[in-house]
Design a protein around this motif. Structure first.
Motif, mmCIF file in Angstrom:
data_model
loop_
_atom_site.group_PDB
_atom_site.id
_atom_site.type_symbol
_atom_site.label_atom_id
_atom_site.label_comp_id
_atom_site.label_asym_id
_atom_site.label_seq_id
_atom_site.Cartn_x
_atom_site.Cartn_y
_atom_site.Cartn_z
ATOM 1 N N GLY A 41 2.433 -6.165 -32.718
ATOM 2 C CA GLY A 41 1.406 -5.795 -31.760
ATOM 3 C C GLY A 41 1.907 -4.800 -30.742
ATOM 4 N N ASP A 42 0.982 -4.290 -29.938
ATOM 5 C CA ASP A 42 1.306 -3.315 -28.892
ATOM 6 C C ASP A 42 1.729 -4.028 -27.615
ATOM 7 N N TYR A 43 2.517 -3.322 -26.808
ATOM 8 C CA TYR A 43 2.925 -3.883 -25.521
ATOM 9 C C TYR A 43 1.692 -4.124 -24.646
ATOM 10 N N ALA A 44 1.721 -5.225 -23.903
ATOM 11 C CA ALA A 44 0.582 -5.596 -23.059
ATOM 12 C C ALA A 44 0.937 -5.446 -21.587
ATOM 13 N N SER A 45 -0.065 -5.115 -20.795
ATOM 14 C CA SER A 45 0.103 -5.076 -19.339
ATOM 15 C C SER A 45 -1.031 -5.812 -18.636
ATOM 16 N N THR A 46 -1.988 -6.329 -19.408
ATOM 17 C CA THR A 46 -3.135 -7.040 -18.861
ATOM 18 C C THR A 46 -3.283 -8.371 -19.602
ATOM 19 N N MET A 47 -4.027 -9.286 -19.041
ATOM 20 C CA MET A 47 -4.295 -10.539 -19.735
ATOM 21 C C MET A 47 -5.482 -10.416 -20.684
ATOM 22 N N LEU A 48 -6.382 -9.495 -20.414
ATOM 23 C CA LEU A 48 -7.484 -9.214 -21.336
ATOM 24 C C LEU A 48 -7.034 -8.134 -22.309
ATOM 25 N N SER A 49 -7.312 -8.331 -23.578
ATOM 26 C CA SER A 49 -6.847 -7.377 -24.586
ATOM 27 C C SER A 49 -7.916 -6.329 -24.870
ATOM 28 N N PRO A 50 -7.509 -5.158 -25.345
ATOM 29 C CA PRO A 50 -8.475 -4.106 -25.687
ATOM 30 C C PRO A 50 -9.479 -4.600 -26.725
ATOM 31 N N GLY A 51 -10.735 -4.183 -26.547
ATOM 32 C CA GLY A 51 -11.765 -4.588 -27.486
ATOM 33 C C GLY A 51 -12.503 -5.838 -27.093
ATOM 34 N N ILE A 52 -12.086 -6.447 -25.993
ATOM 35 C CA ILE A 52 -12.772 -7.658 -25.545
ATOM 36 C C ILE A 52 -13.572 -7.332 -24.288
ATOM 37 N N GLY A 53 -14.738 -7.945 -24.166
ATOM 38 C CA GLY A 53 -15.579 -7.670 -23.007
ATOM 39 C C GLY A 53 -14.861 -7.953 -21.710
ATOM 40 N N GLY A 54 -14.778 -6.974 -20.829
ATOM 41 C CA GLY A 54 -14.091 -7.142 -19.556
ATOM 42 C C GLY A 54 -12.743 -6.453 -19.489
ATOM 43 N N TYR A 55 -12.232 -5.977 -20.645
ATOM 44 C CA TYR A 55 -10.914 -5.331 -20.634
ATOM 45 C C TYR A 55 -10.922 -4.114 -19.712
#
Length: 555
Positions: A346-360
């Motif tokens: 997977g890609d490195y994350a910097s948020t708790m919401l992931s891309p493609g999810i409502g609210g990201y």
């Protein structure tokens, strides 16, 4: 839902939560081609047993995926098309909202039967949902207690009391009265907790070991941590089930091998490996080799998960914000990701919401370099008085996660924090860390949205009121209990404009991470392998698992 570990989650290219179907991404391709054959045994190789198979206690993706073989829910996901579609499962359709989405009505299909041939009724569904309120039936998602009128004080059906906000005007109608508008309530009802349980066969906390079936398969035997054997339910009929098929004679789930051993066994494609599949991700040490092998392409599944791999920081133990911020900067995500298999994971994350999810919402409050910023971390530790700290880190007792733990230990050692690693049996991991009596300073976690919206991520993981309310199944492993964050969760929950709600969730994500309550690590992709004679597998975009609802064994 949840993680790969916790139930369930959902992927999406774009999220549009409506009162009917939901559109989301995911492949519907199957292994092999041609019409499914009947008969044979499918072997499922899992390195650990399920946390739970009692439908009201399931909150893991592998548990939910397996439960689809013997448990039917009010609604469900038809994934035979290019995108998952919400449909009626036990219900005839995806439900009807009224009174501003505070009342939801479902009509059950006629002809659905239990494994003993008796009819599945609305009263069975009501009883099943009421079980979730019993203190003995813990571990499942919190939505019923949060949303159903009277749910905050109801203690379940075992003392003869019913929940008045669940009404059954007749044998085939069930009505839920909610304390607030929930526009996507019919996506909640696709989770196992909203399934039927026959009161006469309920054994309370031991129901896990012999769940009564209304699906295509039923329990033949279950030896905990060793083997689960499912056989055909002769009272199931295809005409009443829009989601599942009944192709194989038997599903034999074996537990206890090391994941890498499972990888190599299925890769070899010898003997029973030809008719075997895994549910847990390929071990990090095998992922690159298997993923790059062209001969395995037709039986290799790479399923994007709308979820996050992260490390929770217990804010009640690590109280100094500067120290928590130092941890955020110090973690080397390159070595952490390497433990799980590198970029293929997977890609490195910097948020708790992931891309493609409502609210990201895209932002990064800490190091722009995934390898971390030790200089900045040391400066923050100096501001905190350079404390010499020792912290406990909980991980599953797998090779992958123990390598991850070593990476964290090395990273934090550079800023004067000693890490003691606590490996926990994978079969009991979440039931252990979710119990507030078993607190750790740092806890490895992953989480997949229960359906494609931030409402199934941030409130579940960071509403501090659940710490006291759900002491045995608390998901807030950061132990963050911030009145402002709790109030914002309540405010967003009442919004009926989903665009505004999503924007507010994006801001809330940033507000939460300003507290340095968790270290986002990776936006996950899950990878599994099947044998060459396994057909009909669908990469399940809803729980990020290889779906077995159409599986068959090639002759």
């Amino acid at each position: 839902m949840t993680r790969r570990t916790r139930l369930t989650g959902l992927t999406a290219i774009a999220v549009a939560i409506a009162l009917g179907a939901t559109a989301c991404g995911g492949s519907s391709s199957t292994t092999g081609s041609g019409s499914p054959t009947k008969g044979g045994t499918l072997t499922v190789l899992d390195h650990a047993d399920f946390d739970h198979l009692d439908p009201q206690r399931i909150y893991t993706t592998e548990g939910e995926s397996m439960a689809q073989e013997f448990v039917r829910t009010l609604t469900g996901w038809d994934e035979t098309g290019s995108q998952p579609k919400l449909v009626g499962d036990l219900a005839t359709d995806a439900g009807t909202p009224s009174k501003g989405a505070t009342v939801w009505t479902f009509h059950l299909r006629h002809g659905v039967k239990w494994q003993d041939g008796t009819a599945v009724t609305a009263q069975d569904v009501k009883y099943g949902v009421e079980r979730t309120f019993s203190p003995d039936i813990n571990g499942g998602p919190p939505y019923a207690s949060q949303w159903l009128v009277g749910g905050s004080t109801y203690k379940g059906p075992y003392q003869g009391k019913e929940l008045g906000s669940i009404q059954t005007p007749d044998q085939y109608t069930i009505v839920f009265h909610l304390s607030q508008p929930v526009a996507d309530f019919n996506q909640t009802t696709a989770m196992p907790g909203w399934s039927a349980v026959p009161k006469a066969h309920d054994t309370g906390s031991t129901y896990d070991t012999h769940v009564w079936s209304d699906g295509p398969y039923m329990f033949k035997s279950y030896a905990k941590n060793k083997e689960l054997v499912l056989v055909r339910n002769t009272h199931w009929t295809q005409s009443t089930d829009p989601i599942r098929e009944q192709n194989v004679n038997e599903i034999d789930v074996k537990f206890g091998q090391d994941q890498s051993a499972i990888d190599q066994q299925i890769k070899s494609d010898a003997g029973t490996a030809q008719t075997s599949i895994m549910q847990w991700p390929i071990a990090g040490s095998d992922l690159t080799t298997i993923g790059n092998d062209p001969s395995l392409k037709s039986r290799y599944y790479k399923i994007p998960a709308p979820g996050i791999n992260y490390m929770a920081i217990n804010t009640t133990r690590v109280k100094d914000l500067k120290v928590r911020q130092a941890i955020e900067y110090a973690i080397d995500k390159t070595t952490a990701r390497g433990a799980f298999g590198g970029s293929a994971y997977g890609d490195y994350a910097s948020t708790m919401l992931s891309p493609g999810i409502g609210g990201y919402k895209k932002f990064n409050l800490y190091s722009s370099n995934p390898a971390g910023d030790v200089t900045k971390a040391k400066a923050l530790m100096k501001q905190a008085g350079n404390p010499k700290l020792t912290m406990s880190l909980a991980v599953e007792n797998t090779t992958t996660e123990e390598h991850f733990a070593d990476a964290v230990k090395t990273s934090l050692g550079k800023i004067g924090i000693t890490v003691n690693i606590t490996p926990i049996d994978a079969a009991n991991y979440f039931s252990t860390v979710d119990n507030v009596k078993n607190q750790y300073d740092l806890t490895w976690m992953d989480w997949i949205a229960d359906w494609p919206n931030a409402s199934t991520v941030l409130p579940v993981l960071f509403d501090g009121r659940q710490i006291a309310k759900l002491p045995q199944s608390n998901q807030d492993l950061s132990y963050l209990n911030d009145p402002q964050i709790n109030a914002q969760i309540d405010k967003i929950a009442k919004m009926t404009d989903l665009t505004k709600a999503n924007a507010a969730y994006g801001d809330l994500d940033e507000q939460i991470l300003k507290q340095a309550s968790a270290v986002p690590l990776m936006y996950m992709k899950f990878t599994e392998l099947a044998g060459s004679k396994v057909g009909g597998v669908i990469p399940d975009a809803v729980v990020a698992e290889p779906s077995l609802v159409h599986v068959y064994v090639k002759s």
